[in-house]
Design a protein around this motif. Structure first.
Motif, PDB file in Angstrom:
ATOM      1  N   LEU A 388       5.368   3.526 -84.822  1.00 50.98           N
ATOM      2  CA  LEU A 388       4.666   2.300 -85.217  1.00 50.98           C
ATOM      3  C   LEU A 388       4.513   2.188 -86.730  1.00 50.98           C
ATOM      4  O   LEU A 388       3.836   1.281 -87.216  1.00 50.98           O
ATOM      5  CB  LEU A 388       3.288   2.248 -84.559  1.00 50.98           C
ATOM      6  CG  LEU A 388       3.307   2.099 -83.029  1.00 50.98           C
ATOM      7  CD1 LEU A 388       1.898   2.201 -82.472  1.00 50.98           C
ATOM      8  CD2 LEU A 388       3.937   0.760 -82.638  1.00 50.98           C
ATOM      9  N   GLY A 389       5.122   3.103 -87.469  1.00 46.44           N
ATOM     10  CA  GLY A 389       5.161   2.974 -88.920  1.00 46.44           C
ATOM     11  C   GLY A 389       4.293   3.945 -89.684  1.00 46.44           C
ATOM     12  O   GLY A 389       4.298   3.922 -90.923  1.00 46.44           O
ATOM     13  N   ARG A 390       3.546   4.794 -89.005  1.00 48.94           N
ATOM     14  CA  ARG A 390       2.725   5.763 -89.722  1.00 48.94           C
ATOM     15  C   ARG A 390       3.577   6.935 -90.199  1.00 48.94           C
ATOM     16  O   ARG A 390       4.451   7.408 -89.475  1.00 48.94           O
ATOM     17  CB  ARG A 390       1.604   6.282 -88.827  1.00 48.94           C
ATOM     18  CG  ARG A 390       0.522   5.261 -88.543  1.00 48.94           C
ATOM     19  CD  ARG A 390      -0.707   5.925 -87.977  1.00 48.94           C
ATOM     20  NE  ARG A 390      -1.793   4.993 -87.761  1.00 48.94           N
ATOM     21  CZ  ARG A 390      -3.022   5.338 -87.385  1.00 48.94           C
ATOM     22  NH1 ARG A 390      -3.287   6.615 -87.171  1.00 48.94           N
ATOM     23  NH2 ARG A 390      -3.956   4.425 -87.227  1.00 48.94           N
ATOM     24  N   ARG A 391       3.283   7.389 -91.406  1.00 46.95           N
ATOM     25  CA  ARG A 391       3.985   8.561 -91.917  1.00 46.95           C
ATOM     26  C   ARG A 391       3.563   9.801 -91.116  1.00 46.95           C
ATOM     27  O   ARG A 391       2.475   9.826 -90.542  1.00 46.95           O
ATOM     28  CB  ARG A 391       3.689   8.761 -93.396  1.00 46.95           C
ATOM     29  CG  ARG A 391       4.219   7.627 -94.268  1.00 46.95           C
ATOM     30  CD  ARG A 391       3.938   7.900 -95.734  1.00 46.95           C
ATOM     31  NE  ARG A 391       4.459   6.840 -96.568  1.00 46.95           N
ATOM     32  CZ  ARG A 391       5.728   6.784 -97.001  1.00 46.95           C
ATOM     33  NH1 ARG A 391       6.580   7.756 -96.664  1.00 46.95           N
ATOM     34  NH2 ARG A 391       6.141   5.782 -97.749  1.00 46.95           N
ATOM     35  N   PRO A 392       4.414  10.846 -91.059  1.00 45.70           N
ATOM     36  CA  PRO A 392       4.097  12.021 -90.228  1.00 45.70           C
ATOM     37  C   PRO A 392       2.726  12.621 -90.534  1.00 45.70           C
ATOM     38  O   PRO A 392       1.974  12.966 -89.619  1.00 45.70           O
ATOM     39  CB  PRO A 392       5.229  12.996 -90.557  1.00 45.70           C
ATOM     40  CG  PRO A 392       6.375  12.107 -90.948  1.00 45.70           C
ATOM     41  CD  PRO A 392       5.749  10.940 -91.653  1.00 45.70           C
ATOM     42  N   LEU A 393       2.385  12.752 -91.834  1.00 46.17           N
ATOM     43  CA  LEU A 393       1.111  13.366 -92.179  1.00 46.17           C
ATOM     44  C   LEU A 393      -0.054  12.497 -91.725  1.00 46.17           C
ATOM     45  O   LEU A 393      -1.052  12.991 -91.187  1.00 46.17           O
ATOM     46  CB  LEU A 393       1.044  13.605 -93.689  1.00 46.17           C
ATOM     47  CG  LEU A 393      -0.117  14.488 -94.179  1.00 46.17           C
ATOM     48  CD1 LEU A 393      -0.024  15.871 -93.556  1.00 46.17           C
ATOM     49  CD2 LEU A 393      -0.117  14.588 -95.701  1.00 46.17           C
ATOM     50  N   ARG A 394       0.076  11.186 -91.894  1.00 47.29           N
ATOM     51  CA  ARG A 394      -0.986  10.281 -91.475  1.00 47.29           C
ATOM     52  C   ARG A 394      -1.110  10.251 -89.952  1.00 47.29           C
ATOM     53  O   ARG A 394      -2.207  10.181 -89.397  1.00 47.29           O
ATOM     54  CB  ARG A 394      -0.711   8.879 -92.015  1.00 47.29           C
ATOM     55  CG  ARG A 394      -1.875   7.925 -91.830  1.00 47.29           C
ATOM     56  CD  ARG A 394      -1.547   6.566 -92.384  1.00 47.29           C
ATOM     57  NE  ARG A 394      -2.604   5.609 -92.071  1.00 47.29           N
ATOM     58  CZ  ARG A 394      -2.478   4.299 -92.219  1.00 47.29           C
ATOM     59  NH1 ARG A 394      -1.321   3.804 -92.661  1.00 47.29           N
ATOM     60  NH2 ARG A 394      -3.482   3.492 -91.934  1.00 47.29           N
ATOM     61  N   ALA A 395       0.036  10.323 -89.263  1.00 45.28           N
ATOM     62  CA  ALA A 395       0.000  10.362 -87.799  1.00 45.28           C
ATOM     63  C   ALA A 395      -0.665  11.636 -87.303  1.00 45.28           C
ATOM     64  O   ALA A 395      -1.422  11.624 -86.329  1.00 45.28           O
ATOM     65  CB  ALA A 395       1.423  10.260 -87.249  1.00 45.28           C
ATOM     66  N   PHE A 396      -0.414  12.724 -88.006  1.00 43.35           N
ATOM     67  CA  PHE A 396      -1.037  13.992 -87.606  1.00 43.35           C
ATOM     68  C   PHE A 396      -2.554  13.915 -87.745  1.00 43.35           C
ATOM     69  O   PHE A 396      -3.300  14.259 -86.826  1.00 43.35           O
ATOM     70  CB  PHE A 396      -0.476  15.129 -88.459  1.00 43.35           C
ATOM     71  CG  PHE A 396      -1.246  16.404 -88.340  1.00 43.35           C
ATOM     72  CD1 PHE A 396      -1.108  17.220 -87.233  1.00 43.35           C
ATOM     73  CD2 PHE A 396      -2.129  16.787 -89.345  1.00 43.35           C
ATOM     74  CE1 PHE A 396      -1.838  18.395 -87.120  1.00 43.35           C
ATOM     75  CE2 PHE A 396      -2.851  17.956 -89.243  1.00 43.35           C
ATOM     76  CZ  PHE A 396      -2.704  18.761 -88.126  1.00 43.35           C
ATOM     77  N   PHE A 397      -3.027  13.446 -88.905  1.00 47.14           N
ATOM     78  CA  PHE A 397      -4.470  13.394 -89.120  1.00 47.14           C
ATOM     79  C   PHE A 397      -5.136  12.334 -88.250  1.00 47.14           C
ATOM     80  O   PHE A 397      -6.283  12.494 -87.819  1.00 47.14           O
ATOM     81  CB  PHE A 397      -4.773  13.114 -90.601  1.00 47.14           C
ATOM     82  CG  PHE A 397      -4.664  14.327 -91.479  1.00 47.14           C
ATOM     83  CD1 PHE A 397      -5.677  15.270 -91.510  1.00 47.14           C
ATOM     84  CD2 PHE A 397      -3.546  14.526 -92.262  1.00 47.14           C
ATOM     85  CE1 PHE A 397      -5.578  16.396 -92.313  1.00 47.14           C
ATOM     86  CE2 PHE A 397      -3.442  15.650 -93.066  1.00 47.14           C
ATOM     87  CZ  PHE A 397      -4.455  16.593 -93.091  1.00 47.14           C
TER      88      PHE A 397
END
Length: 500
Positions: A388-397
């Motif tokens: 959905l467009g979230r970067r991996p680090l942002r998706a993780f947090f």
């Protein structure tokens, strides 16, 4: 230790190792382990069997009582018994105190294993004409091998690392001798050589447990049965069982409670007015919180690799940390003292070095709950967030870390309580002026100021009690849930680290 041996040479190393004093320490330590571990095994298995498989009156209450001694640190237990019986000394007293302190390490995993055991196995054995005794030794006990050996291993490792409990009764082991050597002469060479022998004993215990565990499989292939086991009627054995459990409860819980209460009453309200009581409590809370945060942060990437990217490298990292944590705290602390003095003098007697020691000692306590939490967090949710467009680090947090939050809190709590009661590494590494409840209690009890030490012992127990109860409830609830849900497909026996 290898570096120290190379610096002083083989001749001096051999002179420090092959001497009568080391033989005396080796005899004391081996006898302590050889006697205490079987006693803890008998009490732990017997208590678990009475609670789970017999018509014991008040089984629920006795189940909690048998777990509660874990809330009392061994050196606090020794302080209570020495106050009650000042003549305690030697091997027999060491076995008594260690058994009363550590038998729950066998009781808890064995009870959980008994609760998960398919009662159809026992029923089938009984239908073939076997009596209760033959059913227990021929059918039940072999199924408890992993839990029993894992608990026995933990007892053995605790015995090798315990200092305060044995120092109070003047019983010499390798740990007490290393501490005495360090504090009296600051002789790093002698201490390092004794540490080497002690570490070899740790590895011997690990190897012995691994060989005894074998390669047998213990999981059922079929769906099994969720029916509760048929409890054996004690009949005439009901009274002896109650008397035995009552005696055990009085020895493990009653004596410390009465003695500590007596010293508090003797000291009156003034013992709670000690000027360093509140600062010591705050420093303990600060170090425990800091050690918990550092350990959880260090454990998170290791847990992530073990769950999301399993392989030889991640398994090597995981097993290395389990081996490191099995070493006595005094061995690790002595090594960090030597390394900091020779290579990074600025780190010596700093909070950073003490937090590093806590992380190395207690990392597995954070690894276990974190791995469970990460395994239960679906990776597909994180992948969906990235889609959905979230970067991996942002998706993780934003996704995974929120799902792992309960496991992270559990890991932090376990390390927090472990740090709060740690003694030997804190004594060697704590900065000047920094004290914890454990070290301040030890200082006062060593000065025979038992009334002054009582408030610190009380606070230590109050900090440990909630986690002990949580551990007890978790082991019983999860085992019941596993039993009712049915088993997973057959798998090979878990490793030493997984069993522990």
């Amino acid at each position: 230790m290898v570096t120290t041996a190379a610096q002083i040479g083989w001749a001096e190393s051999a002179a420090l190792i092959f001497r009568p004093r080391v033989g005396e320490l080796l005899t004391n330590t081996v006898l302590l382990v050889a006697i205490t571990v079987p006693l803890c095994a008998v009490i732990g298995v017997g208590g678990a069997w009475l609670v789970e498989r017999t018509s014991l009156a008040g089984a629920g209450a006795w189940g909690a009582v048998l777990a509660m001694p874990l809330a009392i640190p061994a050196f606090v237990n020794s302080y209570a018994w020495v106050s009650a019986v000042p003549s305690l000394a030697g091997l027999g007293s060491g076995v008594l105190l260690a058994t009363l302190s550590y038998f729950p390490l066998v009781y808890l995993p064995v009870r959980a294993a008994l609760a998960r055991l398919d009662p159809a196995l026992e029923q089938a054995a009984a239908s073939l004409g076997r009596g209760p005794v033959r059913v227990f030794f021929g059918t039940v006990l072999p199924q408890l091998r992993l839990a029993l050996l894992g608990g026995a291993l933990l007892v053995g490792l605790h015995l090798l690392s315990e200092y305060g409990a044995f120092a109070l009764i003047r019983f010499d082991t390798f740990t007490t001798a290393i501490m005495d050597q360090y504090r009296s002469t600051f002789n790093g060479s002698a201490g390092s050589m004794l540490s080497g022998v002690l570490m070899l004993l740790c590895f011997a215990l690990l190897l012995l447990e691994s060989r005894a565990r074998g390669r047998a499989r213990y999981a059922r292939i079929g769906s099994g049965t969720a029916a509760p086991p048929r409890r054996i009627r004690l009949r005439g054995w009901q009274l002896p069982a109650q008397v035995g459990l009552l005696a055990l409860g009085i020895a493990a819980l009653g004596v410390p409670a009465v003695v500590i209460g007596g010293w508090l009453a003797y000291g009156g309200g003034t013992v709670w007015m000690a000027p360093d009581l509140v600062p010591t409590l705050l420093q303990t809370l600060g170090l425990a919180l800091g050690g918990g945060l550092v350990t959880v942060i260090a454990a998170f990437p290791l847990s992530w690799l073990a769950v999301r990217h399993p392989g030889p490298f991640s398994r090597l990292l995981e097993r290395t940390n389990y081996i490191t944590s099995s070493m006595p705290g005094i061995v690790l602390a002595l090594a960090l003292v030597t390394v900091s003095l020779f290579f990074v003098p600025a780190l010596y007697q700093t909070t950073a070095l003490l937090l590093l020691a806590y992380a190395l000692l207690f990392l597995p306590r954070a690894l276990v709950p974190l791995q469970a939490g990460i395994a239960q967090a679906p990776q597909s949710l994180e992948e969906a967030a990235q889609a959905l467009g979230r970067r991996p680090l942002r998706a993780f947090f934003g996704v995974t870390l929120r799902l792992v939050a309960p496991a992270t809190a559990a890991a932090l709590a376990m390390v927090f309580l472990a740090v709060a009661g740690e003694l030997t590494a804190t004594l060697l590494l704590s900065p000047i002026g920094v004290q914890t409840l454990a070290t301040r209690f030890w200082s006062l009890s060593s000065e025979i100021d038992f009334a002054g030490a009582a408030p610190y012992a009380t606070l230590l127990i109050l900090l440990s009690a909630p986690m002990t109860y949580l551990l007890f409830r978790q082991s019983t609830v999860l085992s019941r849930a596993d039993a009712s849900a049915g088993p997973a497909p057959a798998t090979s026996a878990p490793t030493t680290a997984e069993t522990a």
